[in-house]
Enzyme design. Sequence first.
Site, PDB file in Angstrom:
ATOM      1  N   CYS A   7      -9.671   1.258  -0.111  1.00  0.00           N
ATOM      2  CA  CYS A   7      -9.778   2.050  -1.338  1.00  0.00           C
ATOM      3  C   CYS A   7     -10.380   3.413  -0.985  1.00  0.00           C
ATOM      4  O   CYS A   7      -9.817   4.141  -0.170  1.00  0.00           O
ATOM      5  CB  CYS A   7     -10.602   1.274  -2.362  1.00  0.00           C
ATOM      6  SG  CYS A   7     -10.832   2.067  -3.965  1.00  0.00           S
ATOM      7  N   ASP A  64       0.440  -0.462  -7.022  1.00  0.00           N
ATOM      8  CA  ASP A  64      -0.758   0.382  -7.065  1.00  0.00           C
ATOM      9  C   ASP A  64      -0.458   1.596  -7.944  1.00  0.00           C
ATOM     10  O   ASP A  64       0.311   2.481  -7.562  1.00  0.00           O
ATOM     11  CB  ASP A  64      -1.133   0.824  -5.646  1.00  0.00           C
ATOM     12  CG  ASP A  64      -2.476   1.509  -5.573  1.00  0.00           C
ATOM     13  OD1 ASP A  64      -2.911   2.098  -6.593  1.00  0.00           O
ATOM     14  OD2 ASP A  64      -3.097   1.475  -4.499  1.00  0.00           O
ATOM     15  N   HIS A  88      -3.460  -2.393  -6.271  1.00  0.00           N
ATOM     16  CA  HIS A  88      -4.548  -1.702  -5.591  1.00  0.00           C
ATOM     17  C   HIS A  88      -5.717  -2.674  -5.407  1.00  0.00           C
ATOM     18  O   HIS A  88      -6.106  -3.370  -6.329  1.00  0.00           O
ATOM     19  CB  HIS A  88      -5.013  -0.505  -6.431  1.00  0.00           C
ATOM     20  CG  HIS A  88      -6.038   0.337  -5.744  1.00  0.00           C
ATOM     21  ND1 HIS A  88      -5.695   1.330  -4.857  1.00  0.00           N
ATOM     22  CD2 HIS A  88      -7.392   0.327  -5.811  1.00  0.00           C
ATOM     23  CE1 HIS A  88      -6.795   1.904  -4.408  1.00  0.00           C
ATOM     24  NE2 HIS A  88      -7.832   1.318  -4.967  1.00  0.00           N
TER      25      HIS A  88
END
Length: 268
Positions: free
Chosen positions: A156, A203, A235
């Site tokens: 991330c 995502d 995600h």
Amino acid sequence: MGERDERADELSRREFLEQTALGVSTLAVNVVQASTKLRGQMVEYPSGEIKIPAYLSLPQRSPAPAVLVIHEVFGLNDHIKSVADRVAQEGYVALAPNLFVRASEPPPRDASNVEAIRRAATSLAPDVAARDMQAGLDFLKMRKFARPRFGSVGFCMGGGLSYRLAASGYPELACAVIFYGRTPLELVEKVTCPLLGIFGELDRSIPPQAVREFEEALRRAGKRAEIKIYPGAKHGFFNDTRSEVYDAQAAADAWQRTLRFFREHLGA
């Protein structure tokens, strides 16, 4: 305490004495209790005017190549520490710094609080974080258990920072893994090591079209890169503590892909 912990304990004490004259010291050894199933310890290293807390996990054999494990926006939590332990179990020294030590905004506690996540992510200046990560690698270069051949893996926000580290010109960085991190195209020309980019098809913050544009920019720039988009993955799909996004099949494949990439570029 097991043989492994005793070895790490003795190693830490001995290197504290060796490195104090150089201004580099470890914290008192705080091996995590067995109930957490974590096997590493907290250390700290200097970066500019402050010291960066970090989780250090050692492999069974040393010296070994080292991997910088870069946390998500949720900070240096037990999930990231467990990833560092998994890296160490594969034969690498793993160091996971707490990059929020400089941040004005603490990491969010609630994954559904989008505003808190945004504030935390923007409170870390990327250039400052890059210097703090480089300082972590400098720290490892002075440790007898680490060989000066390094990789990085980030998730991330940390995925984007792994990419920035690859574009920072650090000479001993041999490879970098990006798990669904932001990849500004203006940094492509600065990348100096092979990249592995791992993304999810679903995502919404980094859609497949943006990933393909990144892949094409890397290709045009002549950079070595492997890009994988996992069908149906969201995600954060690697984080097994977040049931709302975790994808066991994609995570398992991505981990094996990451290990192959490290073996190719780091050995061990």
